[in-house]
Write a protein that holds these residues in place. Structure first.
Motif, PDB file in Angstrom:
ATOM      1  N   ALA A 107      -5.577  17.987 -20.946  1.00  7.21           N
ATOM      2  CA  ALA A 107      -6.557  17.238 -20.148  1.00  7.21           C
ATOM      3  C   ALA A 107      -6.005  16.870 -18.781  1.00  7.21           C
ATOM      4  N   ILE A 108      -4.693  16.671 -18.677  1.00  6.91           N
ATOM      5  CA  ILE A 108      -4.083  16.350 -17.372  1.00  6.91           C
ATOM      6  C   ILE A 108      -2.833  17.215 -17.158  1.00  6.91           C
ATOM      7  N   THR A 109      -2.429  17.376 -15.870  1.00  5.12           N
ATOM      8  CA  THR A 109      -1.241  18.193 -15.560  1.00  5.12           C
ATOM      9  C   THR A 109       0.031  17.360 -15.755  1.00  5.12           C
ATOM     10  N   ILE A 110       1.196  18.053 -15.741  1.00  7.24           N
ATOM     11  CA  ILE A 110       2.473  17.336 -15.871  1.00  7.24           C
ATOM     12  C   ILE A 110       2.663  16.435 -14.643  1.00  7.24           C
ATOM     13  N   GLY A 111       2.239  16.978 -13.487  1.00  5.75           N
ATOM     14  CA  GLY A 111       2.331  16.172 -12.256  1.00  5.75           C
ATOM     15  C   GLY A 111       1.560  14.872 -12.427  1.00  5.75           C
ATOM     16  N   SER A 112       0.365  14.967 -13.034  1.00  8.28           N
ATOM     17  CA  SER A 112      -0.442  13.760 -13.246  1.00  8.28           C
ATOM     18  C   SER A 112       0.249  12.811 -14.221  1.00  8.28           C
ATOM     19  N   LEU A 113       0.931  13.380 -15.235  1.00  7.71           N
ATOM     20  CA  LEU A 113       1.651  12.531 -16.197  1.00  7.71           C
ATOM     21  C   LEU A 113       2.717  11.699 -15.461  1.00  7.71           C
ATOM     22  N   PHE A 114       3.494  12.402 -14.600  1.00 10.52           N
ATOM     23  CA  PHE A 114       4.535  11.695 -13.823  1.00 10.52           C
ATOM     24  C   PHE A 114       3.893  10.629 -12.937  1.00 10.52           C
ATOM     25  N   ALA A 115       2.809  11.049 -12.261  1.00 13.09           N
ATOM     26  CA  ALA A 115       2.147  10.126 -11.334  1.00 13.09           C
ATOM     27  C   ALA A 115       1.587   8.917 -12.075  1.00 13.09           C
ATOM     28  N   VAL A 167       0.851  -1.199   0.000  1.00 13.94           N
ATOM     29  CA  VAL A 167       0.000   0.000   0.000  1.00 13.94           C
ATOM     30  C   VAL A 167       0.888   1.251   0.000  1.00 13.94           C
ATOM     31  N   MET A 168       1.906   1.222   0.871  1.00 15.81           N
ATOM     32  CA  MET A 168       2.771   2.400   0.976  1.00 15.81           C
ATOM     33  C   MET A 168       3.417   2.750  -0.357  1.00 15.81           C
ATOM     34  N   PHE A 169       4.004   1.712  -0.966  1.00 16.56           N
ATOM     35  CA  PHE A 169       4.764   2.004  -2.179  1.00 16.56           C
ATOM     36  C   PHE A 169       3.879   2.287  -3.384  1.00 16.56           C
ATOM     37  N   SER A 170       2.697   1.599  -3.445  1.00 16.94           N
ATOM     38  CA  SER A 170       1.887   1.788  -4.648  1.00 16.94           C
ATOM     39  C   SER A 170       1.015   3.032  -4.574  1.00 16.94           C
ATOM     40  N   ALA A 171       0.547   3.423  -3.399  1.00 18.83           N
ATOM     41  CA  ALA A 171      -0.335   4.591  -3.323  1.00 18.83           C
ATOM     42  C   ALA A 171       0.467   5.856  -3.046  1.00 18.83           C
ATOM     43  N   ILE A 172       1.345   5.788  -2.028  1.00 25.02           N
ATOM     44  CA  ILE A 172       2.012   7.017  -1.597  1.00 25.02           C
ATOM     45  C   ILE A 172       3.022   7.514  -2.628  1.00 25.02           C
ATOM     46  N   ASP A 173       3.744   6.574  -3.218  1.00 26.50           N
ATOM     47  CA  ASP A 173       4.798   6.966  -4.165  1.00 26.50           C
ATOM     48  C   ASP A 173       4.261   7.809  -5.338  1.00 26.50           C
ATOM     49  N   PRO A 174       3.272   7.302  -6.127  1.00 24.91           N
ATOM     50  CA  PRO A 174       2.824   8.123  -7.265  1.00 24.91           C
ATOM     51  C   PRO A 174       2.097   9.402  -6.833  1.00 24.91           C
ATOM     52  N   LEU A 175       1.315   9.303  -5.726  1.00 21.90           N
ATOM     53  CA  LEU A 175       0.571  10.482  -5.302  1.00 21.90           C
ATOM     54  C   LEU A 175       1.526  11.573  -4.805  1.00 21.90           C
ATOM     55  N   ALA A 176       2.549  11.163  -4.047  1.00 17.93           N
ATOM     56  CA  ALA A 176       3.533  12.134  -3.570  1.00 17.93           C
ATOM     57  C   ALA A 176       4.204  12.804  -4.749  1.00 17.93           C
ATOM     58  N   MET A 177       4.500  11.975  -5.770  1.00 21.32           N
ATOM     59  CA  MET A 177       5.141  12.511  -6.980  1.00 21.32           C
ATOM     60  C   MET A 177       4.250  13.574  -7.624  1.00 21.32           C
ATOM     61  N   LYS A 178       2.930  13.264  -7.716  1.00 23.72           N
ATOM     62  CA  LYS A 178       2.005  14.216  -8.350  1.00 23.72           C
ATOM     63  C   LYS A 178       1.983  15.543  -7.561  1.00 23.72           C
ATOM     64  N   PHE A 179       1.786  15.426  -6.221  1.00 23.64           N
ATOM     65  CA  PHE A 179       1.635  16.647  -5.430  1.00 23.64           C
ATOM     66  C   PHE A 179       2.940  17.428  -5.344  1.00 23.64           C
ATOM     67  N   LEU A 180       4.075  16.728  -5.354  1.00 25.00           N
ATOM     68  CA  LEU A 180       5.375  17.408  -5.320  1.00 25.00           C
ATOM     69  C   LEU A 180       5.560  18.240  -6.586  1.00 25.00           C
ATOM     70  N   ILE A 181       5.317  17.621  -7.739  1.00 25.06           N
ATOM     71  CA  ILE A 181       5.550  18.325  -9.005  1.00 25.06           C
ATOM     72  C   ILE A 181       4.516  19.439  -9.203  1.00 25.06           C
ATOM     73  N   ASP A 182       3.250  19.147  -8.819  1.00 26.75           N
ATOM     74  CA  ASP A 182       2.228  20.193  -8.929  1.00 26.75           C
ATOM     75  C   ASP A 182       2.578  21.386  -8.037  1.00 26.75           C
ATOM     76  N   ALA A 183       3.095  21.096  -6.805  1.00 29.75           N
ATOM     77  CA  ALA A 183       3.478  22.190  -5.893  1.00 29.75           C
ATOM     78  C   ALA A 183       4.625  22.989  -6.491  1.00 29.75           C
TER      79      ALA A 183
END
Ligand SMILES: Nc1ncnc2c1ncn2[C@@H]1O[C@H](COP(=O)(O)OP(=O)(O)OP(=O)(O)O)[C@@H](O)[C@H]1O
Length: 529
Positions: free
Chosen positions: A272-280, A34-50
């Protein structure tokens, strides 16, 4: 089905005693997934979006949080690895011990025919490989969680793109189904031929002195080379099928991953999607692909496990005890009714009937190779008659000293202590040790004794058991001439109220010690006088 229903329930049975530790292991595995599959991509999205929004404070908070979670994740990996190894060790130990029980319930004919190398391989190597069932379970759990959570994250980010990846699943299922049967049967052949090879190897090592004396190293090497060919061929075939399956499934998975990347790139260009979403998305898909790859690569292991479980199930299956015949009431201590036995074309006993009475002292004689030892093995129940039946009267005990003889691992003293406890006869043990002059052998391992000392240990062990019938093969072999008379006298004293059947090549010198004589003629006929 990659794994049959029976084998699945066998797997459940062998895992049952470890359910508490397994629960902990599966929980740790699931948290990691759960940690690696959910937190990793979501953190990536929010980090890049921020970052793209210039929100430095959120970026720093997120970065610290991610670092903390990543460190915690590594600690989890460490504890999961330790827990997993502990369960595998316990499982290996349990399986070996359970298989040992089945080993001692097998007919002796099978043990003698297949040899100790064969059974060493089965009790140790196969048990160790079977404990790999724990790895398969954790891979399945981790793969399941990573795919489900990765998929949920991906659907949340873009469900259209996610569909592209899901299309491949039925194809992977078809592949798994096609290859698993082959891997399973190949695994069974691999383990059977490996066990047979271990038996050959043991014999080659045991023949050390013979090989050196006659300079037969080349011949020994040749025999070993011949023996190892079959298991190696089986291993190659196994690898070939598993590798073919893995290559085909990975090619299709990378096609799916590539199409996702292209589709997501187009979505970014279209806004349609942000760059952060692309990375995520690419992170999430990378994980899903990784998990699916992990799941598909575990399929050959499950198929191999199916083969191993099948072998374990057959090995540990309860068989009707051939000694059941002894339940039948017999008038004498031991009765033979029209017994016939042969090795292939070589007839050992033909239509032999005989009653052994409670105080008979029987000398068994005959030339080399007529079947005297085979006859005693039949009486003792180690071999089963092919015709007729042998019945031991109810509640009568038999004690034997037959070839080949071996103590349990440990010193002579430890073995005698075990026997004394078992038969509640420490006084008898002490007396036998003294009378046979075995005091100096007590702290030594049986294998390190001289042949004569070994023989004395066999006699003592045989006589320690209170029995109604004593069966001894060549008790005077390797005994020095001065001691022979004494040892026969000792056997006579300890077996006064019992029946005794004894093979002795020099029996004619001690005829007065016997009341009956059985002479084997070598053509299946037996004379009793
Ligand atoms: N497992 C087996 N498979 C095939 N043949 C066997 C097997 N065991 C014994 N034999 C053969 O059966 C015959 C009888 O063997 P056994 O050991 O019973 O003879 P024996 O009378 O005790 O001989 P000896 O006096 O030399 O000890 C021999 O020819 C032997 O080669």
């Amino acid at each position: 089905m990659i794994i049959s229903k029976e084998n699945l329930s066998t797997a459940a049975d062998i895992l049952k005693p470890h359910h508490k530790k397994l629960g902990l292991l599966f929980f740790l595995t699931a948290i990691q997934a759960v940690m690696f599959s959910a937190i990793d991509p979501l953190a990536m999205k929010f980090l890049i979006d921020a970052l793209s929004e210039g929100d430095v404070q959120t970026f720093i908070y997120l970065a610290v949080g991610v670092t903390f979670i990543a460190t915690f994740g590594r600690v989890l990996i460490y504890y999961t690895a330790l827990t997993s190894q502990k369960i595998k060790n316990d499982l290996h130990q349990n399986l070996t011990v359970e298989m040992a029980e089945s080993l001692y319930n097998k007919p002796y004919e099978e043990i003698a025919e297949k040899g100790r190398g064969y059974f060493t391989s089965r009790l140790h190597d196969e048990a160790r490989q079977l404990s790999g069932v724990v790895d398969v379970c954790t891979t399945l759990i981790s793969g399941f969680f990573v795919s489900v959570i990765g998929l949920s994250v991906a659907i949340w980010l873009s469900w259209e793109i996610t569909l592209a990846l899901v299309v491949i699943v039925p194809f992977l299922y078809f592949l798994a189904h096609r290859f698993s049967g082959k891997i399973s049967s190949c695994t069974e052949r691999l383990h059977e031929t490996e066990a047979q090879f271990k038996s050959i190897l043991n014999k080659a090592i045991d023949s050390f002195k013979y090989v050196k004396t006659h300079s037969l190293i080349n011949q020994a090497q040749h025999r070993i080379e011949e023996g190892i060919t079959e298991p190696l061929d089986a291993r190659y075939k196994n690898t070939k099928i598993a590798a073919m399956y893995q290559s085909i499934s990975s090619v299709f998975l990378s096609y799916a991953e590539l199409s996702v990347l292209i589709a997501a790139g187009i979505q970014v260009i279209l806004g349609a999607i942000t760059i952060g979403s692309l990375f995520a998305l690419t992170r999430a898909f990378g994980m899903i692909v990784g998990a699916v790859q992990q799941l598909s690569s575990v399929i050959p292991h499950i198929a191999a496990l199916n083969g191993l479980l099948e072998r374990y199930r057959v090995f540990t299956q309860k068989v009707e005890s051939p000694q059941g015949a002894s339940e039948i009431a017999a008038h004498s201590e031991l009765e033979l009714h029209n017994v016939g036995f042969s090795y292939g074309d070589k007839q050992i006993l033909k239509d032999v009937s005989l009653n052994v009475n409670h105080d008979d002292k029987i000398l068994i004689s005959g030339g080399n190779g007529v079947g005297k030892s085979t006859f005693l093995n039949l009486l003792a129940g180690f071999y089963q008659p092919q015709q007729g039946r042998i019945t031991l009267a109810k509640d009568k005990e038999m004690s034997t000293a037959l070839y080949p003889f071996q103590f349990l691992p440990g010193t002579v003293k430890e073995n005698f202590n075990t026997l004394s406890l078992k038969w509640d006869s420490s006084g008898r043990a002490e007396a036998l040790i003294n009378e046979l002059g075995l005091q100096e052998c007590l702290d030594v391992n049986y294998d390190d004794l001289s042949e004569g000392q070994k023989k004395k240990c066999q006699i003592a062990a045989c006589l320690l058991k209170p029995a109604n019938i004593y069966v001894l093969d060549e008790p005077l072999a390797n005994i020095d001439d001065q001691s022979k008379e004494n040892i026969l006298g000792l056997i006579e004293r300890y077996t006064k109220k019992a029946a005794v059947l004894m093979i002795m090549h020099e029996g004619n010198n001690f005829k007065d010690k016997f009341t009956r004589f059985i002479d084997l003629k070598g053509d299946g006929k037996v004379t009793v006088s």
